[in-house]
Design a protein around this motif. Structure first.
Motif, short mmCIF file in Angstrom:
data_model
loop_
_atom_site.label_atom_id
_atom_site.label_comp_id
_atom_site.label_asym_id
_atom_site.label_seq_id
_atom_site.Cartn_x
_atom_site.Cartn_y
_atom_site.Cartn_z
N PRO A 41 -6.74 -1.94 6.74
CA PRO A 41 -5.73 -2.45 5.79
C PRO A 41 -4.49 -1.56 5.71
O PRO A 41 -3.46 -1.99 5.19
CB PRO A 41 -6.47 -2.46 4.45
CG PRO A 41 -7.91 -2.44 4.79
CD PRO A 41 -8.04 -1.71 6.08
N THR A 42 -4.59 -0.35 6.22
CA THR A 42 -3.43 0.55 6.16
C THR A 42 -2.39 0.23 7.23
O THR A 42 -1.29 0.77 7.20
CB THR A 42 -3.89 2.01 6.36
OG1 THR A 42 -4.71 2.04 7.53
CG2 THR A 42 -4.67 2.51 5.17
N MET A 98 0.84 -1.19 0.00
CA MET A 98 0.00 0.00 0.00
C MET A 98 0.88 1.25 0.00
O MET A 98 1.80 1.38 0.81
CB MET A 98 -0.90 -0.01 1.23
CG MET A 98 -1.93 1.10 1.21
SD MET A 98 -3.14 0.90 2.52
CE MET A 98 -4.22 -0.34 1.86
N PHE A 127 -4.09 7.12 0.30
CA PHE A 127 -3.42 5.83 0.11
C PHE A 127 -4.16 4.96 -0.91
O PHE A 127 -5.36 5.11 -1.13
CB PHE A 127 -3.30 5.07 1.45
CG PHE A 127 -4.63 4.81 2.11
CD1 PHE A 127 -5.15 5.71 3.04
CD2 PHE A 127 -5.35 3.68 1.83
CE1 PHE A 127 -6.36 5.46 3.67
CE2 PHE A 127 -6.57 3.42 2.45
CZ PHE A 127 -7.07 4.32 3.37
N PRO A 131 -0.39 4.34 9.40
CA PRO A 131 -1.61 4.91 9.97
C PRO A 131 -2.77 3.91 9.95
O PRO A 131 -2.79 3.01 9.13
CB PRO A 131 -1.90 6.08 9.02
CG PRO A 131 -1.36 5.64 7.71
CD PRO A 131 -0.15 4.84 8.02
N PHE A 157 1.37 5.24 0.51
CA PHE A 157 0.81 6.38 1.24
C PHE A 157 1.46 7.65 0.72
O PHE A 157 2.69 7.72 0.61
CB PHE A 157 1.10 6.26 2.74
CG PHE A 157 0.48 5.06 3.39
CD1 PHE A 157 -0.78 5.15 3.96
CD2 PHE A 157 1.15 3.85 3.44
CE1 PHE A 157 -1.36 4.03 4.57
CE2 PHE A 157 0.58 2.75 4.04
CZ PHE A 157 -0.68 2.83 4.60
N GLU A 193 -3.56 0.74 -2.79
CA GLU A 193 -2.71 -0.40 -3.14
C GLU A 193 -3.09 -0.93 -4.51
O GLU A 193 -2.74 -2.07 -4.86
CB GLU A 193 -2.77 -1.50 -2.08
CG GLU A 193 -4.12 -2.05 -1.79
CD GLU A 193 -4.09 -3.08 -0.64
OE1 GLU A 193 -3.00 -3.57 -0.30
OE2 GLU A 193 -5.18 -3.37 -0.10
#
Lengths: 408, 218
Positions: B168-169, A67, A80, B197, A69, A82
């Protein structure tokens, strides 16, 4: 990813999300547009949030590790995603500083992946080595611990198992068959290898009516031979070869070693300490189910070589075991799974060669045949002349020398 | 639709007041009581194959129940273990839940299974996790109290068996709580090192811990 180019301005769109103090709850899913000036996140309630590239930094993380950011320098806004292609798009449109940051993160990630792969490969290798070492150690421990177990335990186990197992046929009281097999056994017993001061095993044989080509020995000396095997064997010496092989399993206590490997080394020490009740029950059950009667390749080889030595010492044709293999191989090809005795004895051709080579190495030119009317035994075992597709007919064996036997 | 989490934290349950047009989806067998005016429809949880995957790997049941009414009525939903219930508004985002944590959600929420990785398995958090996503709220429960923690960039350590859910972050890494010796002797063993985060939900008690404690006294 969706890509559009209105009035020549490129814009890529990805699924993702946003963290911002400006929205209720501080987070939301969002549709993210990567434009030439920055990222625009559109939340489900229609709100738009702009993150200019000039104030953006990038980072890789998340639960998936894939992912990306992008956040403002004061961390008040984080966007963010993915989605595949998001980083490529940011790299292409975000300017040289962000492109350089993305490249650096990707290189780091690749290094980490490579290092992880090496660790995993090393770990698997170490596990494999440990596994092999454990198995080898278990075998050695089994062999060592068995040597301390009294032979009376073998007898107890074998007697118990043979009484309670399903032999899939009646034990015959035919005098010709029983007498012939006992004659063979008696000859072979003359060659029992002396093992220090320990008494020899007492062999007790049962001939069971059944078409299966099988013979097996249980710990302690209980031997079971099926009439199907007598029917297939071309001579009494070939049956002698089979019995000598099975006796070798008894003498070398291969069955006991299999039991220890199956119920654990601890069980061997229980046997050693005289607490045999629990182990006896498990081992007898394993024996009864036939789970123990398959040996390793090493054990089979040992039994083959011992059989050759036994035959040679008792002045029997030392290649008789190989001959029996060869008869079955000629009659039924190299797929002997139908024959239980061979079903657990793989690589027939190489074993024939090994047995013949050992017989040749021992080089006994003289053999005294067994005084058994083998044609009558075969006939009593259900053999009919017209069934014989073997090029080797039933015969009254003649004195032979190992060297005179043709190779299969 | 008005929803209240009652009897917190030990024996929390959901009181749902439904009026005509309202719907709520709940885990099979979550209903403790309801008005006669409420109708329940049972269906595969997100289709047959998704339901099978959810059952096999997510620790959830094959079916989910959807409750609605033509007039109005009350519905009480509860979880099998004693503990708190928490609500998370997805707002188009997603949340990972540990097996068995899901209780209820607004209609239209997607329930799926996501591979959690070997790290999660080693940390005794399971190889798969439930992924809830979409527009709406999800209710989930844990054993004991539920602790909500908003993670920033710094690391946060969670012992195995206590992680209930996370966004999921949030990134997860395996590690030891202290040094090798202290981790083994201290009984903490392998832990999850989490970094934001994002938000994580923890349960104050561990079912495995309870099982081990009971087993010790049997």
């Amino acid at each position: 990813m969706e890509r559009s180019a209105e009035a020549g301005v490129r814009q890529d769109r990805f699924a993702g999300g946003i963290f911002s103090h400006a929205i209720e709850g501080g987070r939301a899913g969002a549709s993210i547009a990567v434009t030439e000036t920055g990222l625009v996140a559109t939340t489900p309630d229609g709100g738009e949030h702009l993150l200019p590239f000039s104030d953006a930094s990038v980072e890789l993380g998340g639960a998936s590790g894939r992912m990306w950011f992008c956040r403002t320098s004061d961390r008040s806004l984080t966007i963010f995603s993915e989605a595949p292609g998001f980083a490529t798009s940011v790299r292409a449109l975000g300017g040289p500083a962000l492109a350089s940051a993305v490249d650096s993160i990707l290189a780091d990630a690749q290094r980490t992946r490579r290092r992880s792969s090496l660790w995993i490969a090393g770990g698997l290798l170490a596990l494999s080595v440990l596994g092999v070492g454990f198995v080898a150690g278990l075998r050695t421990a089994a062999a060592l611990s068995i040597s301390w177990v009294p032979r009376s335990v073998d007898k107890q186990l074998g007697d118990f198992a043979v009484e309670h197992m399903d032999l899939s046929g009646h034990v015959t009281d035919d005098k010709l068959l029983n007498g012939s097999v006992r004659t063979i056994l008696k000859r072979l017993e003359q060659a029992q290898p002396s093992r220090g001061k320990k008494p020899p095993f007492e062999y007790r044989v049962r001939v069971v009516e059944g078409s299966t080509v099988n013979a097996f020995a249980l710990p302690g000396g209980q031997i079971v031979v099926y009439t199907g095997l007598l029917r297939e064997a071309a001579s009494a010496e070939q049956v002698a070869g089979v019995l000598a092989h099975e006796m070798a399993h008894v003498v070398r206590r291969h069955g006991m070693q299999r039991i220890v490997q199956s119920v654990g080394v601890v069980a061997a020490f229980q046997l050693l300490l005289g607490d045999i009740s629990g182990v006896l029950a498990i081992a007898a059950e394993l024996l009864r189910e036939g789970a123990i009667n398959s040996y390793s390749r090493d054990h089979e080889h040992e039994a083959d070589m011992d059989a050759v030595a036994t035959l040679q010492r008792t002045h029997l044709d030392a290649t008789a075991l190989a001959d029996f293999f060869a008869v079955l191989q000629r009659q039924h090809g190299d797929m002997p799974a139908v024959f239980q005795w061979l079903g657990t004895h793989p690589e027939l051709s190489s074993r024939i060669q090994a047995v013949r080579a050992e017989a040749k190495r021992m080089g006994d030119p003289h053999s005294t045949p067994l005084d058994i009317d083998w044609a009558a035994v075969r006939a009593r075992s259900g053999f009919h002349e017209e069934d014989n597709t073997s090029p080797e007919p039933a015969k009254k064996p003649q004195p032979t020398s190992p060297q005179a036997q043709p190779a299969p | 639709m008005e929803i209240q989490i009652r009897n917190r934290p030990s024996f929390a349950n959901l009181l749902v007041r439904l009026v005509r047009g309202d719907r709520i989806v709940a885990e099979s067998d979550a209903m403790a009581s309801m008005s006669g005016a409420i109708r329940v429809t049972t269906r595969w949880s997100g289709g047959f194959w998704r339901a099978v995957l959810r059952k096999l790997f997510g620790g959830e049941s094959l079916f989910i129940n959807e409750f609605q009414t033509e007039t109005q009525g009350d519905l009480v939903l509860t979880q099998p273990m004693p503990g708190d219930i928490e609500c998370f508004d997805l707002r188009g985002g997603a949340l990972f839940l540990q097996a068995g944590a899901f209780l209820a959600c607004d209609p239209g929420i997607q329930l799926g299974i996501s591979y959690a990785g070997i790290r999660s398995l080693i940390a005794r958090e399971g190889l798969f996790r439930l992924r809830v996503s979409g527009q709406g709220r999800v209710w989930f429960g844990g054993y004991g109290g539920i602790i909500t923690k908003e993670l920033g960039g710094s690391e946060y350590i969670v012992d195995s068996g206590h992680l209930l859910g996370y966004e999921p972050t949030v990134s997860l890494h395996l590690g030891l709580a202290g040094g090798l010796v202290s981790s083994v002797l201290g009984g903490e063993g392998i832990v999850m090192k989490m970094r934001g985060p994002g938000r994580i939900y923890l349960q104050s008690r561990s079912i495995e811990g309870l099982a081990a404690w009971v087993n010790h006294h049997l």
